[in-house]
Design an enzyme around this catalytic site. Structure first.
Site, short mmCIF file in Angstrom:
data_model
loop_
_atom_site.label_atom_id
_atom_site.label_comp_id
_atom_site.label_asym_id
_atom_site.label_seq_id
_atom_site.Cartn_x
_atom_site.Cartn_y
_atom_site.Cartn_z
N GLU A 321 -5.36 9.79 -21.65
CA GLU A 321 -4.54 9.25 -20.56
C GLU A 321 -3.07 9.23 -20.98
OE1 GLU A 321 -4.80 5.00 -18.92
OE2 GLU A 321 -5.84 6.17 -17.38
N HIS A 350 -27.74 16.06 -35.29
CA HIS A 350 -29.02 16.46 -34.66
C HIS A 350 -28.82 16.69 -33.17
CE1 HIS A 350 -31.17 15.30 -38.38
NE2 HIS A 350 -30.15 14.46 -38.48
N LYS A 454 -7.03 7.64 -7.08
CA LYS A 454 -7.24 6.40 -6.30
C LYS A 454 -6.97 6.68 -4.82
CE LYS A 454 -6.02 2.97 -9.86
NZ LYS A 454 -4.99 2.00 -10.30
O1 LIG Z 1 -6.17 -3.36 -15.53
P1 LIG Z 1 -6.07 -2.62 -14.21
O2 LIG Z 1 -4.74 -2.76 -13.55
O3 LIG Z 1 -7.23 -2.97 -13.31
O4 LIG Z 1 -6.19 -1.06 -14.55
C1 LIG Z 1 -7.37 -0.53 -15.11
C2 LIG Z 1 -7.09 0.94 -15.42
O5 LIG Z 1 -6.68 1.54 -14.19
C3 LIG Z 1 -6.19 2.87 -14.27
O6 LIG Z 1 -7.26 3.72 -14.50
C4 LIG Z 1 -5.16 3.09 -15.36
O7 LIG Z 1 -4.90 4.47 -15.48
C5 LIG Z 1 -5.65 2.54 -16.67
O8 LIG Z 1 -4.64 2.70 -17.65
C6 LIG Z 1 -6.01 1.08 -16.51
O9 LIG Z 1 -6.48 0.56 -17.74
#
Ligand SMILES: O=P(O)(O)OC[C@H]1O[C@H](O)[C@H](O)[C@@H](O)[C@@H]1O
Length: 531
Positions: A321, A350, A454
């Site tokens: 990431e 294995h 998202k």
């Molecule tokens: O902690 P939050 O705001 O719920 O985010 C949870 C995750 O969301 C996304 O996937 C980001 O890319 C991550 O870096 C982060 O850890």
């Protein structure tokens, strides 16, 4: 290279940290010594970038943020207005944990909390999962369970296992943004389960989120048992040594001060602006050399220790990431990154090591050797040989077999897996990723690609809601093409088909008529519960 020359190269490049008892051996990474000379200017900039980052520069320009995870283990480094917040938050965490352990904070009508459900995803789960799996006591003061996805069956599995213990289970909800749908879904599912069990959820809930986040507002987390801050200058993938990781670690009996100490010692070691005496710089040099600065070789993480099984999963987020970016800091299209995978040795010998030994040579191995076999003595499996000797032999043998066939590797050696070394390991890779990102001129601290995913997920849900709304108003069955037409997505018949198929299987009122082997002949209708 002759064994004599290899031995010399091993010694020339061996790094040893005597405060930690940690070794780093990059001698099986093939590169000319001239490469270091050639990279000195880039490393000079990387060290300067890192010093500026630690001094509070906006090291994440895309999000206009400072990057302060190193301040978590040395608050004196932090800008003055943040130092106190770091220190007081740690005190609040310790005080809360002490009161939970002593039953001062307890569930209604029960003397103690016995379990934890930790709800979070990505950086709000992977660090806590790795650390608890690695160094939680065998008999922890509280048992921890993770809901790190919006999979109903996965959530049910945990709630079923905890059915009789919900009344003594603490729920920690972790979300820096407070807007991650998987975490919100997990929270709503668990809240529903508590309501069904006649339990008032706020009496069991702890929030970790940014002040004023969407979750903070919607859930009024001030009414919960406790709330701890997630600082905006700590990224998810570098948050294990922030309240995100420290709260659950302390609750399950891990010595968080020693974990922070290990990270601080490693930070001091990786602050040295001299590649050969800086383990993170040596890792960055190795990654650059083996992948030509373009991630041409995958990073296969093979710890020869069961307790480090989840380290590769943790590194997948931290490395991929951070480094997996389309553009560099000058806006050039680079499609950068380093792919990470692996589990543990000797188990993986294995499974996929066959391919590593003989197959496509698109990787380099990272072995993690742990010198201490176990706490206490071992029985002899064969004369003068214990199971730990076999494990040791498997690591060394695999390393040699790979090298003989032109496959690169590096080896990190720890004395044992404990809080000190886990803190150090986390800090080592946080710094190595940061230095390497400078070498390849990318921003290691944003994640633009995740936002795209998202948004796409949201589009699917909006289309589904449109489909249901239309079918509710349409008594006669429709073909998929007609349905797609009516919801103004004539080019997305396949998507419409998958949405109605998923809803039909889950008894959500969707009725499919016709031969399921021939989707184009299917007719779709909708029946609400009361119809
Ligand atoms: O902690 P939050 O705001 O719920 O985010 C949870 C995750 O969301 C996304 O996937 C980001 O890319 C991550 O870096 C982060 O850890």
């Amino acid at each position: 290279m002759t064994s004599k020359k290899l031995w010399q190269r091993y010694q020339d490049w061996l790094y040893f940290n005597d405060s930690l008892g940690l070794y780093l051996d990059i001698s099986r990474i093939p590169f000319d010594d001239g490469l270091l000379e050639q990279l000195q200017p880039k490393f000079g900039k990387a060290f300067a970038d890192m010093a500026a980052l630690e001094a509070g520069a906006i090291a994440n320009p895309d999000e206009d943020r400072m990057v302060g995870h190193y301040w978590l283990r040395d608050p004196d480094l932090a800008p003055s207005h943040l130092k106190k917040e770091i220190e007081t938050t740690l005190i609040h965490i310790e005080d809360f944990v002490r009161r939970v352990h002593h039953g001062i904070i307890h569930p209604p009508y029960e003397p103690q909390f016995t379990d934890i459900i930790s709800i979070g995803i990505g950086g709000s789960a992977l660090g806590p999962q790795f650390v608890s799996d690695a160094i939680a006591p065998d008999i922890p003061p509280l048992n921890i369970h993770f809901i790190d996805n919006t999979d109903p069956a996965g959530i049910d599995r945990i709630l079923t296992r905890l059915k009789d213990r919900l009344k003594t289970t603490l729920v920690i909800v972790i979300s820096k943004s407070g807007g991650t749908s998987e975490t919100r879904n997990g929270l709503l599912e668990v809240k529903h389960a508590y309501r069904e069990a006649g339990l008032y959820f706020p009496d069991y809930a702890v929030a970790l989120t940014m002040e004023g986040s969407k979750m903070d507002e919607q859930e009024q987390c001030d009414r919960w048992l406790a709330k701890f801050p997630i600082f905006d200058w700590v990224g998810g993938r570098t948050s294990e040594l922030s309240p995100v990781g420290l709260l659950s670690a302390a609750l399950i009996g891990i010595d968080i001060h020693t974990m922070l100490k290990g990270a601080k010692i490693m930070d001091e070691a990786t602050r040295v602006p001299d590649v050969k005496n800086n383990p993170a710089a040596l890792l960055a040099l190795s990654w650059y050399a083996v992948g030509d600065g373009k991630g041409e070789k995958d990073m296969v993480i093979i710890p020869y220790k069961d307790s480090l099984l989840l380290f590769s999963r943790y590194l997948q987020q931290l490395v991929m990431e951070s480094l997996g970016k389309e553009f560099d800091l000058d806006g050039n299209t680079v499609h950068q990154g380093i792919t990470v995978y692996g589990n543990k040795g000797s188990t993986d010998q294995h499974a996929y090591v066959q391919q590593l030994r003989e197959g496509v040579g698109n990787f380099f191995a990272t072995f993690i050797e742990v010198l201490e076999d176990r706490a206490g003595p071992s029985i002899e499996i064969e004369p003068d040989a214990t199971s730990g000797d076999f494990l040791f032999g498997c690591l060394q043998g695999t390393r040699e077999a790979l090298y003989e066939n032109g496959r690169a590797s590096l080896t990190i050696t720890l004395e044992r897996v404990d809080a000190l070394n886990i803190g150090a390991l986390i800090a080592l890779y946080e710094r190595a990723v940061g230095l390497y990102a400078s070498l390849i001129n990318i921003n290691a601290y944003n994640q633009p690609g995740v936002e795209a995913g998202k948004k796409a997920a949201t589009q699917f849900l909006l289309l589904q809601q449109t489909i249901v709304k239309l079918l509710r108003q349409t008594p006669e069955p429709l073909s998929l093409e007609a349905l797609a037409e009516k919801v103004h997505t004539p080019d997305e018949v396949e998507t419409v088909y998958k949405i109605v198929r998923h809803m039909a299987i889950n008894h959500r009122g969707m009725i499919l008529q016709g031969d399921l082997h021939k989707p184009s002949d299917i007719l779709v209708s909708y029946r609400t519960e009361d119809s």
